[in-house]
Design a protein around this motif. Structure first.
Motif: not given
Ligand SMILES: NC(=O)c1ccc[n+]([C@@H]2O[C@H](COP(=O)([O-])OP(=O)(O)OC[C@H]3O[C@@H](n4cnc5c(N)ncnc54)[C@H](OP(=O)(O)O)[C@@H]3O)[C@@H](O)[C@H]2O)c1
Length: 260
Positions: A15, A17, A19, A41, A62, A87-90, A185, A190-192, A200
């Motif tokens: 992940g 690319t 956030g 991506r 993926d 880290n990757a997740g959504f 966190p 981020t793009e989350f 939020f």
């Molecule tokens: N933002 C928040 O408020 C928050 C809070 C707590 C925890 N988190 C956790 O932090 C982590 C990172 O999230 P973020 O907030 O930085 O969100 P983000 O900006 O949407 O980034 C998510 C990253 O995960 C990658 N990803 C998603 N689906 C994927 C797949 N099927 N295969 C490979 N890569 C994948 C995306 O890359 P591609 O799209 O290029 O594949 C991207 O680089 C996640 O686990 C999320 O649950 C986020």
């Protein structure tokens, strides 16, 4: 060919690319590590390759598929990985009955199955030298008993927290030098949100601040890392609130996101 300042030790980040993962990428690039960056991506990964240098390994995968997860482990086999940011997740928000099952299964595959599969593979690789650090990116959602209107996401993150705590204890009892922790966190900008299609209800912290804090706490050996004082207080205070009431409060927060 490696630049002089680059290390033979790698940092693997999934992940990367966007956030939080992108901020970890910047931090470890500045520290002079060679990087292995994973995401779907490819255009963004190629841009990172230009910025981080030709020694960077990019893996387009993926992680919602077994093939994607296997591709990562096959590519990194035999490399000296010093840090793994898992880290990757959504997230997906809404009424449980309304969320598309395909989206949910994909989320479970990325947030749980891939995190588990990659953690096991990299841990075994690190065990050969008994050194390295693994950080699973969970969420403060994983520290609360449940989160109505984001129920499945909360459940995936609770899995990550529980798995991390359990295996960290196993490593400690085995006298291992390997660090294993999870980052929990609250809201991070981020793009989350756009992926989850919500806004939020609470102000988020910057992903740079979140990643910087996490690296500092990893170096201190902390197993469960919660950035931001108010989130720490919410998690701590939650212990003294009846569970039913706490779940209701989490649900109210999630519902606000939907209608923001
Ligand atoms: N933002 C928040 O408020 C928050 C809070 C707590 C925890 N988190 C956790 O932090 C982590 C990172 O999230 P973020 O907030 O930085 O969100 P983000 O900006 O949407 O980034 C998510 C990253 O995960 C990658 N990803 C998603 N689906 C994927 C797949 N099927 N295969 C490979 N890569 C994948 C995306 O890359 P591609 O799209 O290029 O594949 C991207 O680089 C996640 O686990 C999320 O649950 C986020």
């Amino acid at each position: 060919m490696k630049n002089d300042y680059m290390s033979d030790k790698y940092v693997l980040i999934t992940g990367a690319t966007s956030g939080i993962g992108l901020e970890f990428t910047k931090i470890y690039h500045r520290k002079g590590y060679s990087l292995i960056l994973v995401a779907r991506r490819e255009n963004r990964l190629k841009k990172l390759l230009k910025v981080c240098g030709p020694d960077t390994i990019i893996i387009t995968a993926d992680l919602s598929t077994p093939e994607g997860c296997k591709k990562v482990l096959d590519r990194v086999k035999g490399l000296d990985i010093e840090v793994f940011i898992n880290n990757a997740g959504f997230g997906k928000c809404g009424n449980f009955e309304d969320i598309d099952i395909k989206d949910e299964i994909s989320m479970i595959n990325v947030n749980v199955t891939a995190v588990h599969f990659l953690m096991k593979g990299i841990l075994k690789q690190m065990r050969r030298t008994d050194s390295g650090k693994i950080l699973n990116v969970a969420s403060s959602a994983g520290l609360f008993p449940a989160g109505p209107y984001m129920s499945a996401y909360y459940a995936t993150k609770a899995y990550v927290v529980s798995l991390t705590r359990g295996v960290a204890e196993e490593l400690e009892e085995a006298g291992s030098n390997i660090y294993l922790g999870c980052l929990c966190p609250g809201p991070v900008d981020t793009e989350f949100n756009s992926v989850a299609d919500v806004k939020f209800s609470l102000p988020g912290i910057s992903p740079a601040k979140c990643a910087r804090y996490a690296v500092r706490m990893m170096d201190k050996g902390k197993t469960v890392i919660v950035p931001k004082l108010t989130m720490k207080a919410a998690v701590f205070g939650g212990r003294f609130i009846p569970q039913k009431k706490l779940i209701k409060t989490c649900g109210t927060m999630q519902k606000k996101k939907l209608y923001n």
